[in-house]
Design an enzyme around this catalytic site. Structure first.
Site, PDB file in Angstrom:
ATOM      1  N   CYS A 147      61.383  22.283  54.506  1.00 18.66           N
ATOM      2  CA  CYS A 147      62.541  21.594  53.891  1.00 18.66           C
ATOM      3  C   CYS A 147      63.217  22.356  52.749  1.00 18.66           C
ATOM      4  CB  CYS A 147      62.111  20.228  53.362  1.00 18.66           C
ATOM      5  SG  CYS A 147      61.559  19.148  54.659  1.00 18.66           S
ATOM      6  N   ARG A 182      57.154  33.888  45.338  1.00 14.62           N
ATOM      7  CA  ARG A 182      56.729  34.201  46.708  1.00 14.62           C
ATOM      8  C   ARG A 182      55.635  33.237  47.148  1.00 14.62           C
ATOM      9  NH1 ARG A 182      54.523  39.473  46.833  1.00 14.62           N
ATOM     10  NH2 ARG A 182      56.530  40.242  46.122  1.00 14.62           N
ATOM     11  N   SER A 183      55.802  31.958  46.815  1.00 15.90           N
ATOM     12  CA  SER A 183      54.821  30.964  47.250  1.00 15.90           C
ATOM     13  C   SER A 183      54.881  30.842  48.766  1.00 15.90           C
ATOM     14  CB  SER A 183      55.113  29.607  46.615  1.00 15.90           C
ATOM     15  OG  SER A 183      56.284  29.058  47.176  1.00 15.90           O
ATOM     16  N   ASP A 205      57.485  38.707  42.907  1.00 19.20           N
ATOM     17  CA  ASP A 205      56.371  37.884  42.467  1.00 19.20           C
ATOM     18  C   ASP A 205      55.905  38.427  41.131  1.00 19.20           C
ATOM     19  OD1 ASP A 205      54.883  35.650  43.111  1.00 19.20           O
ATOM     20  OD2 ASP A 205      53.205  36.800  43.888  1.00 19.20           O
ATOM     21  N   ILE A 206      54.918  37.765  40.539  1.00 14.05           N
ATOM     22  CA  ILE A 206      54.458  38.172  39.208  1.00 14.05           C
ATOM     23  C   ILE A 206      53.912  39.600  39.215  1.00 14.05           C
ATOM     24  CG2 ILE A 206      52.117  37.193  39.442  1.00 14.05           C
ATOM     25  CD1 ILE A 206      52.591  36.171  36.476  1.00 14.05           C
TER      26      ILE A 206
END
Length: 330
Positions: A147, A182-183, A205-206
């Site tokens: 979603c 970037r989950s 990302d981190i």
């Protein structure tokens, strides 16, 4: 005379959802039932509760039934299996994070693929990363997409970042996008979807930066990923005409001095990742997308219900044809 800065257009979720809601209402007219969405809340996360309340409100305002089930997280697996087996339940949504670990990924696979409105089942995720857009060989049943990434796509379509003159799959050709986060639930799927539509995407990302593209010249069917050793936001932001950020927590802010003049900036975090001054540099700023995500959820639910109706109709047709064959030969 001082040079006048370009005016930034702030676009709110309410403006974006109008067309999507019309599409949902049209779809609802084609089915003879009020679809039931069941939400499972097993977390004390206040953002999850707000999302659950928004879902319920949007469902009731738009002709859908919604039931929130608050379940202890240790009992959630059994509760999901019960909902899978209940023919009255059309769609299931789980408000993550719950355990905040691989167990959450396991729970995502418990939800029956025919009721997974969030598009988190293995089959949907596989299709998304492989750029397979349909569930059937005839290309009549569209696959379900997660979603929040899909909500961002719909926002980019609304903002005309997608070039509709180009064929599907190439409509972001020439666009450079930075996605900060970037989950597995939002950031990485979003980078893949944008690259599958032709964009060059820097996924930040981190710890590192990855580049998602469909290759140079002869474009591949699905995206490929390469590491960018030594790269940071400082390398990505000046190149990007679209910047999409979803870092959780109120401490992170996108460094404005690195932004390209006239960039389109979209925030999908529950906190504001952009300072108010972003309006001095961006051409378009979308501060929140939550309402779009919920309407996309309803759109996914309708698609699932319609797929089921089509399957049942095809099954009945096949059965009727078999019966006629038996009668003709007896």
């Amino acid at each position: 005379m001082a040079e006048e800065k370009p005016h930034c257009k702030v676009v709110l979720a309410n403006s974006i959802v109008k067309n999507l809601l019309e599409e949902v209402h049209d779809g609802l007219k084609k089915i003879n039932k009020k679809p039931l969405l069941v939400g499972f809340l097993s977390s004390a996360d206040p953002a999850a509760r707000v999302y659950a309340e928004w879902t319920g409100k949007t469902c009731s305002e738009n002709g859908f039934a919604f039931e929130l089930r608050e379940v202890d997280r240790e009992l959630l697996e059994d509760a999901l299996i019960d909902a899978n087996n209940d023919p009255k339940v059309d769609g299931i949504i789980v408000y993550y994070p719950i355990f905040g670990s691989r167990q959450d990924q396991y729970l995502q696979q418990i939800v029956d693929v025919s009721k997974d409105v969030e598009g988190l089942s293995h089959r949907y995720i596989f299709n998304m990363y492989q750029n397979i857009r349909f569930l059937d060989p005839q290309n009549t049943k569209k696959s379900i997409l997660p979603c929040t990434p899909l909500a961002v796509i719909k926002i980019l379509e609304y903002l005309r970042i997608y070039n509709t003159i180009l064929p599907y799959g190439n409509r972001l050709h020439g666009r450079t996008v930075t996605v900060i986060n970037r989950s597995e639930v939002v950031g990485r799927p979003l980078a893949a979807l944008l690259a599958n539509d032709g964009a060059c995407v820097y996924s930040v990302d981190i710890n590192d930066v990855q580049q998602f593209t469909r290759g140079e010249g002869l474009r591949k069917r699905r995206h490929e990923v390469v590491e960018k050793p030594g790269w940071t936001l400082e390398d990505c932001l000046p190149l990007s005409d679209v910047v999409i950020s979803g870092v959780p927590g109120d401490k992170y802010k996108v460094p404005l001095h690195m932004l390209r003049e006239g960039a389109v900036c979209i925030n999908f975090s529950s906190e504001r990742n952009f300072r108010p001054e972003v309006k001095e540099k961006a051409s378009i700023y979308v501060p929140a997308i939550g309402k779009v995500t919920i309407v996309v959820l309803l759109r996914n639910l309708l698609r699932i219900v319609q797929n089921k109706i089509d399957e049942e109709a095809a099954g009945n047709e096949e059965k009727s044809s078999e019966e006629k064959t038996v009668q003709a030969t007896s």
